[in-house]
Design an enzyme around this catalytic site. Structure first.
Site, PDB file in Angstrom:
ATOM      1  N   SER A 416      -3.831 -63.014  31.917  1.00  0.00           N
ATOM      2  CA  SER A 416      -4.641 -64.039  31.247  1.00  0.00           C
ATOM      3  C   SER A 416      -4.762 -63.795  29.752  1.00  0.00           C
ATOM      4  O   SER A 416      -5.186 -64.669  29.006  1.00  0.00           O
ATOM      5  CB  SER A 416      -6.037 -64.082  31.865  1.00  0.00           C
ATOM      6  OG  SER A 416      -6.662 -62.815  31.778  1.00  0.00           O
ATOM      7  N   HIS A 437      -0.201 -68.341  34.785  1.00  0.00           N
ATOM      8  CA  HIS A 437      -1.625 -67.976  34.717  1.00  0.00           C
ATOM      9  C   HIS A 437      -2.438 -68.924  35.589  1.00  0.00           C
ATOM     10  O   HIS A 437      -2.708 -70.055  35.205  1.00  0.00           O
ATOM     11  CB  HIS A 437      -2.105 -68.020  33.258  1.00  0.00           C
ATOM     12  CG  HIS A 437      -3.555 -67.691  33.107  1.00  0.00           C
ATOM     13  ND1 HIS A 437      -4.314 -68.171  32.062  1.00  0.00           N
ATOM     14  CD2 HIS A 437      -4.401 -66.947  33.878  1.00  0.00           C
ATOM     15  CE1 HIS A 437      -5.543 -67.735  32.193  1.00  0.00           C
ATOM     16  NE2 HIS A 437      -5.623 -66.992  33.285  1.00  0.00           N
ATOM     17  N   GLU A 449      -1.464 -72.487  33.711  1.00  0.00           N
ATOM     18  CA  GLU A 449      -0.895 -72.267  32.374  1.00  0.00           C
ATOM     19  C   GLU A 449       0.461 -71.587  32.559  1.00  0.00           C
ATOM     20  O   GLU A 449       0.542 -70.493  33.110  1.00  0.00           O
ATOM     21  CB  GLU A 449      -1.806 -71.356  31.530  1.00  0.00           C
ATOM     22  CG  GLU A 449      -2.764 -72.093  30.640  1.00  0.00           C
ATOM     23  CD  GLU A 449      -3.498 -71.161  29.683  1.00  0.00           C
ATOM     24  OE1 GLU A 449      -3.817 -71.589  28.575  1.00  0.00           O
ATOM     25  OE2 GLU A 449      -3.769 -70.000  30.054  1.00  0.00           O
ATOM     26  N   ASN A 487      -8.047 -69.047  27.278  1.00  0.00           N
ATOM     27  CA  ASN A 487      -8.896 -67.892  27.011  1.00  0.00           C
ATOM     28  C   ASN A 487      -8.998 -67.569  25.526  1.00  0.00           C
ATOM     29  O   ASN A 487      -9.984 -66.964  25.099  1.00  0.00           O
ATOM     30  CB  ASN A 487      -8.387 -66.676  27.792  1.00  0.00           C
ATOM     31  CG  ASN A 487      -8.753 -66.768  29.261  1.00  0.00           C
ATOM     32  OD1 ASN A 487      -9.647 -67.511  29.642  1.00  0.00           O
ATOM     33  ND2 ASN A 487      -8.047 -66.030  30.101  1.00  0.00           N
TER      34      ASN A 487
END
Length: 707
Positions: A416, A437, A449, A487
């Protein structure tokens, strides 16, 4: 079958004795574009002018009947004839018009069928009016015709939810429902011939009168209250209720006028713009620029997952759900057994809720096998590692995969935050490495992702994008940087939430403001749910980046040092009673923030809700601007898809970048500069507007304009 055939693209017209067969033939979904609307009117008029034709049959050449309006036309232009005009021509036809609804009819497609005099379908079909998902309501008579054929609650449920509905649950909407699709065509033609032979009347829905009884009045009052409670932030659901109610308080013509009025009120709202933006954004995310159509995706017939924990198990379930065999690897048999048992428990819980049959549970478990040996992965077409988020651990796993996996196997990381290029460079086949992800819980969350490394091949990227659809995820391609898109952007959001606590806001105030804005939970509740230790480990890996700010998430760090890591231990930023997920404010956390603020020389004050909202959301948007400028995301709409599906950003705001475009980039920049100047040294560090934000604001442009 026919003795005359002409074609009016994209409509076919075939005369079969005394029937005019008018076919919708506009691939891929029979969208009711201007060309289709013109073709329908011309075909009906042609049939009406032909004395040999006694009835008109409207059907589809495609598997579905019609998916409704062509919403690309919403941007304007010459749209005449509008759909309501087309439907009036059909409804006022002096010759019976029979709709054969052989497949799904949604939105304007169902409204088209409702304007016909007779409707025929099969028992397994579903229809719906999903306009509410675009921030609008059915605008071609759907709110007036549907309640004239079914009961008011069913009409309300269909229109307010926008969900597909089985045709067998719709009362008198269909005149004939056959058992299977295979028998529909012959049954429909027999029905049409019967209409002609028996001189069956033209049955116009508009001629049905409705009356408002006290029971129906009570239903609308209760329904309105329920919609207000369940649809906060959305404008269209309430308008849908008013439109359906108009069918009981107005005659048909006045009801149509009221529907049109309410439709236009919806169309001019920010919610409609946001929801329509997101509709296109989700579809655009699957189109990757720069990859030749000649590039072929690889076949994924066998998958493998490294790690049988919560994330690894959730990832594996996606493949089993899609019918793809998957091997789960754990080095310890006990951990493997625990992971497989958890997956079975998840499936059995779904069965208890009626979402799966017991047979389906067993079918999916049969697709899942476990191993403690890397050698058993030699036939896997795709391997996804879901191990501890530490570079040395990831590299060790990839080194083993490099040795045992067959040539052409795709090696994917679920990281991540870590540098995918560094992982790829550590093995002999960087072209086969990609980031996948998943978001937790991986078997539920729709976002994937897809992280493209410097050397990831186009073939691998195309395979990953195709795979996302296969396992029913929304795949968004992003580039490599810390945290990728989601993130990386959440970092300034969480940073500001923690800083605001030092300045005098409470966790519950911040969470309340963010909840009112439309996110499912605020940053402090989210941190407790995820585990405060996860954020702490990420910060530990980036201390050099944040060293200039001694206040950076300092309370969160101290909570972790005390073992207060969130819900899983019953205390974090909040307290939790045993077995409860309900956060309880803790005065000790407030006192800790006061003491840290005093130690750091930060003056506490009363902070407005507006400041909390701006300081949490605007830096997140500013980070998105940098991501867009750097090419980590190909387009701003990709960022919006990531945030709606991965982080619960309200779809009625369209995502953070659409929200910024809606309120204006000059306004975003002005407030960023305001905090830069008023928050002293802290503001100078963290509130510098992105170069792209400055560039677009100066030009009066939007993020959506960046191509």
């Amino acid at each position: 079958m026919s003795n005359e055939s002409t074609s009016v693209s994209p409509i076919t017209y075939v005369q079969d004795q005394h029937l005019a067969l008018v076919g919708l033939n506009s691939a891929p979904v029979n969208a009711l574009s201007k060309a289709v609307r013109v073709g329908i009117i011309e075909s009906v008029e042609k049939a009406l002018s032909d004395d040999k034709v006694k009835a008109i049959v409207l059907h589809s050449h495609l598997p579905l009947f019609s998916a409704g309006a062509d919403i690309s036309e919403f941007s304007g232009g010459d749209l005449s004839p509008m759909l309501p005009e087309v439907l009036e021509v059909i409804e006022q036809s002096t010759k019976p018009v029979i709709a054969i609804v052989g497949g799904n009819a949604f939105g304007g497609g169902l409204e088209l069928a409702l304007s016909c005099h007779y409707r025929i379908t099969h028992a397994k079909n579903k229809v719906g009016l999903p306009e509410v998902h675009l921030g609008i309501l059915p605008g071609a008579g759907g709110t007036q015709r549907l309640p004239r054929l079914t009961d008011p609650k069913t009409a309300l449920d269909m229109i307010v939810s926008g969900a597909p509905t089985p045709v067998t649950a719709l009362g008198n909407v269909f005149d004939l429902i056959v058992d299977t699709a295979d028998e529909l065509q012959s049954a429909a033609m027999s029905f049409a011939n019967e209409v002609v032979e028996k001189l069956m009347p033209v049955k116009r829905v508009c001629d049905i009168d409705l009356e408002m009884s006290s029971d129906i009045e009570t239903l609308f009052a209760q329904y309105s209250q329920g919609v207000a409670a369940k649809s906060k932030g959305f404008f269209a659901p309430g308008q849908c209720v008013l439109a359906v109610k108009a069918a009981f308080t107005h005659d048909f013509k006045a009801g149509l006028a009221r529907e049109a009025e309410l439709f236009m009120e919806c169309m001019t709202t920010s919610q409609a713009r946001a929801q329509q933006h997101f509709f296109f954004a989700e579809r655009a995310a699957s189109h990757v620029q720069g990859i030749s159509r000649d590039v072929k995706a690889r076949d994924i017939k066998q998958a493998a997952v490294i790690g049988a924990g919560t994330m690894g198990g959730g990832i594996a379930m996606n493949f089993a759900n899609a019918g793809i065999p998957v091997i789960m690897l754990e080095l310890q048999q006990a951990a493997l057994d625990k992971g497989l048992a958890l997956i079975r428990r998840n499936y059995e819980n779904s069965a208890k809720k009626g979402k799966l049959t017991s047979e389906q549970v067993e079918q999916r478990m049969l697709l899942l096998t476990g191993t403690t040996s890397y050698a058993d992965l030699s036939d896997a077409d795709l391997v996804i590692e879901a191990v501890f988020e530490k570079m040395s651990v990831k590299k060790e796993v990839f080194s083993m995969l490099d040795k045992v996996c067959k040539p052409g196997a795709i090696l994917a990381s679920n990281t991540s935050t870590l540098d995918l290029n560094e992982i790829a460079a550590s093995i002999s086949r960087p072209q086969d490495v990609i980031g996948l992800h998943f978001f937790s819980p991986a078997n539920v969350m729709k976002l994937l992702e897809i992280v493209r490394g410097e050397k990831t091949s186009d073939e691998v990227i195309k395979t990953a994008m195709k795979l996302a659809k296969t396992i029913r995820k929304v795949g968004v391609l992003v580039g490599v940087c810390f945290g990728f898109v989601g993130n990386r952007m959440i970092e300034p959001y969480g940073r500001e939430a923690n800083r605001l606590m030092l300045e005098g806001a409470t966790p519950e105030q911040v969470d309340r403001v963010i909840g009112k804005f439309g996110l499912p939970m605020g940053p402090f509740t989210m941190g407790d749910m995820a585990g405060l230790d996860i954020g702490y480990f990420v910060r530990e890996s980036r201390r050099e980046f944040i060293a200039h700010d001694p206040s950076y998430c300092i309370v969160a760090d101290k909570l972790v040092a005390q073992g207060r890591v969130g819900l899983k231990v019953g205390k974090g930023a909040y307290l939790y009673e045993h077995g409860s997920r309900h956060p309880i404010p803790d005065p000790d956390v407030i006192e800790m923030a006061k003491q840290e603020a005093k130690r750091l020389g930060i003056e506490q004050r009363e902070i407005s809700d507006q400041e909390i909202l701006e300081r949490c959301i605007y830096p997140l948007i500013n980070e998105g601007a940098d991501i867009l400028k750097e090419g980590i995301a190909a387009k701003s709409s990709d960022i919006d898809v990531i945030y709606v599906y991965g982080y619960g950003f309200p779809v009625f705001r369209g995502g953070p970048m659409q929200f910024a475009d809606e309120i204006g980039l000059k306004q975003i920049r002005e407030r960023m500069n305001h905090y830069k100047e008023t928050l002293g040294e802290y503001g100078q560090h963290w509130f510098t507007p992105s170069p792209l934000l400055n560039e677009l604001a100066d030009a009066g442009k939007t993020f959506a304009s960046v191509k």
